[in-house]
Design an enzyme around this catalytic site. Structure first.
Site, PDB file in Angstrom:
ATOM      1  N   GLU A  30       0.826  -1.206   0.000  1.00 24.14           N
ATOM      2  CA  GLU A  30       0.000   0.000   0.000  1.00 24.14           C
ATOM      3  C   GLU A  30       0.862   1.258   0.000  1.00 24.14           C
ATOM      4  OE1 GLU A  30      -4.272  -0.452   1.746  1.00 24.14           O
ATOM      5  OE2 GLU A  30      -3.160   0.755   3.170  1.00 24.14           O
TER       6      GLU A  30
ATOM      7  N   HIS B 109       6.763 -26.974  -1.220  1.00 18.27           N
ATOM      8  CA  HIS B 109       6.043 -28.040  -1.921  1.00 18.27           C
ATOM      9  C   HIS B 109       4.889 -27.470  -2.746  1.00 18.27           C
ATOM     10  CE1 HIS B 109       8.179 -31.299   0.260  1.00 18.27           C
ATOM     11  NE2 HIS B 109       8.441 -30.267   1.049  1.00 18.27           N
TER      12      HIS B 109
ATOM     13  N   LYS C  92     -13.907   1.199  -3.589  1.00 17.41           N
ATOM     14  CA  LYS C  92     -14.993   1.585  -2.678  1.00 17.41           C
ATOM     15  C   LYS C  92     -16.067   2.360  -3.442  1.00 17.41           C
ATOM     16  CE  LYS C  92     -12.068   2.094   1.404  1.00 17.41           C
ATOM     17  NZ  LYS C  92     -11.492   3.040   2.343  1.00 17.41           N
TER      18      LYS C  92
HETATM   19  O1  PA5 Z   1      -3.136   1.488   5.971  1.00 16.28           O
HETATM   20  C1  PA5 Z   1      -4.208   2.022   5.798  1.00 16.28           C
HETATM   21  O2  PA5 Z   1      -4.372   3.250   5.924  1.00 16.28           O
HETATM   22  C2  PA5 Z   1      -5.436   1.207   5.448  1.00 16.28           C
HETATM   23  O3  PA5 Z   1      -5.090  -0.121   5.223  1.00 16.28           O
HETATM   24  C3  PA5 Z   1      -6.472   1.285   6.542  1.00 16.28           C
HETATM   25  O4  PA5 Z   1      -5.903   0.836   7.733  1.00 16.28           O
HETATM   26  C4  PA5 Z   1      -7.711   0.455   6.207  1.00 16.28           C
HETATM   27  O5  PA5 Z   1      -8.221   0.844   4.959  1.00 16.28           O
HETATM   28  C5  PA5 Z   1      -8.775   0.625   7.272  1.00 16.28           C
HETATM   29  O6  PA5 Z   1      -9.144   1.961   7.392  1.00 16.28           O
HETATM   30  P1  PA5 Z   1      -9.900   2.496   8.668  1.00 16.28           P
HETATM   31  O7  PA5 Z   1      -8.993   2.354   9.842  1.00 16.28           O
HETATM   32  O8  PA5 Z   1     -10.199   3.931   8.369  1.00 16.28           O
HETATM   33  O9  PA5 Z   1     -11.141   1.688   8.839  1.00 16.28           O
END
Ligand code: PA5
Length: 429
Positions: free
Chosen positions: A279, A300, A415
């Site tokens: 990410e 494996h 989303k």
């Molecule tokens: O690293 C990040 O910012 C994301 O992976 C969030 O943690 C994830 O989308 C969850 O978001 P939130 O904490 O707003 O529910």
């Protein structure tokens, strides 16, 4: 303490080429002058963390341990992966801690959710809902279902005492609800994004409930912060690791980094790493694809591809020197399985030889570059150290790629598509 071994990377990594980059980026992180600098609170968190809240986390953890059989952690991405990684790394896959930790809010699978809800029907359970935005669909849906069940079991007043919200200080639906209902609340600091939040209440509360030593974990992170605050790449393993993976990507055209462990308990560490690096780096058309394997299990399955398939990847091994548990192989009079050559050996010794043999096979025979990161033991201290090491390596790596390590604009796109299909108000265009 972490040991980094770059002697199996097939072509040698010219670390000297990154001396200036290391100085420049180190300064950029320190001075908070790089892209996304408003989210670099994790850098000094091990000394700046809110001590009053830390004490409250321990108190809440004790309260949950004393009063409940199960804690349901409702969160997704950075809002649960760090906690799960730590809990499995420290307690193993068959934990003996009193409170069972179950994860929800990380999937929209009705199969999974229905089974968890059914399992919880006759359990005394508490909920830790974790969401920085307070509006993430997966988490919100799970939380609604969990609350409904809890209230039906114990009534609203008791339910409110069994709900713990970890969210933004001021904003979001979860914060508003927590204030209205009187849930105990913990804060995700403004300057720390989800995937960098494991050492905030996001990770610390579930880890403490599961019996993890969060003091030791913060001490490990603190020591890492001190040790790795060093612009000299010749003596900074964190920057050496980041430079090595950058070199393998840019110069050797390896587009996949495979995190490899030899411990099933560390499978969730790989999941945390995949999210942290994937990410943070995968944007603007660049970035290594993080992948993972647990050996020798996956030797494996994926082993064949790694050994002889297309040369698209390198491996980053995370090795733990001393196991928490061990098993002896005894001699057998009949030796029908022919295993007496292993008699008197510990299983950890055999696992170590599996690693050494695989390393030779992959790097020397298969010409697959291997990076090795070794920690002495898997305990809370070393895990805290490791978390900080990788967070800093990730920030540094993304800056080498000249991208913002701390945003995730691409995540919003699915989303929007999903909301439109679901008819969410405001998403009809
Ligand atoms: O690293 C990040 O910012 C994301 O992976 C969030 O943690 C994830 O989308 C969850 O978001 P939130 O904490 O707003 O529910």
């Amino acid at each position: 303490m972490i040991k980094l071994d770059l002697s199996h990377t097939v072509s040698s990594i010219p670390l000297d080429a990154y001396i200036q980059d290391a100085k420049y980026i180190n300064n950029m992180l320190k001075e908070k002058s790089g892209l996304g600098n408003e989210f670099t609170g994790w850098l000094t968190l091990p000394k700046d963390y809110d001590k009053e809240e830390f004490a409250r986390i321990k108190k809440a953890a004790k309260y949950i341990q004393d009063n409940f059989d199960v804690l349901v952690v409702a969160g997704i991405g950075g809002s649960y992966l760090g906690a799960r990684c730590a809990i499995e790394a420290l307690n193993g896959l068959f934990p003996t801690n009193k409170v069972q930790i179950i994860y929800m809010g990380n999937t929209l699978s009705s199969n999974y959710v229905a089974q968890v809800l059914d399992y919880l029907k006759d359990k005394k359970f508490a909920i830790n809902c974790i969401s920085k935005s307070g509006t993430t669909t997966e988490t919100s849906v799970a939380f609604r279902l969990l609350k409904e069940l809890l209230i039906s079991k114990v009534g609203e007043e008791e339910a409110n005492k069994a709900i713990f919200a970890t969210t933004d200080k001021n904003r979001g639906a979860l914060k508003q609800e927590a204030d209205k209902k009187g849930y105990e609340t913990f804060v995700i600091p403004d300057n720390i994004g989800g995937r960098y939040s494991v050492l905030t209440a996001v990770g610390l509360l579930p880890i403490a409930v599961a019996g993890g030593d969060i003091d030791a974990m913060m001490k490990g992170a603190y020591d890492a912060m001190i040790d790795l605050d060093n612009e000299d790449i010749a003596t900074n393993p964190c920057y050496q690791f980041a430079a090595a993976r950058y070199y393998l990507y840019k110069v050797e055209n390896k587009s996949i980094e495979m995190y490899v462990t030899y411990e099933p308990n560390l499978t969730q560490l790989s999941e945390w790493l995949k999210q942290l690096f994937g990410e943070s780096e995968g944007k603007d058309g660049v970035g290594l694809l993080p992948d993972s394997a647990t050996f020798s299990t996956d030797l494996h399955s994926l082993g064949q591809f790694i050994q002889e398939g297309s040369h698209c990847l390198f491996e980053t091994n995370i090795i733990v020197e001393e196991p928490n548990f061990d098993v002896m192989i005894n001699s057998d009079k009949e030796n029908l399985d022919g295993l007496n050559f292993l008699a008197g050996k510990k299983l950890s010794y055999i696992n170590k030889k599996a690693f050494e043999g695989t390393l030779l096979a992959h790097s020397e025979d298969g010409k697959v570059p291997n990076i090795i990161i070794t920690i002495p033991k898997m305990d809370a201290y070393n895990l805290g150290y490791l978390f900080y090491f990788f967070e800093k390596a990730c920030g540094f790596s993304a800056y080498l790629l000249e991208i913002n390590p701390f945003n995730q604009p691409g995540v919003e796109i699915y989303k929007k598509r999903m909301f439109k299909l679901l008819g969410k108000p405001g998403y009809d265009k």
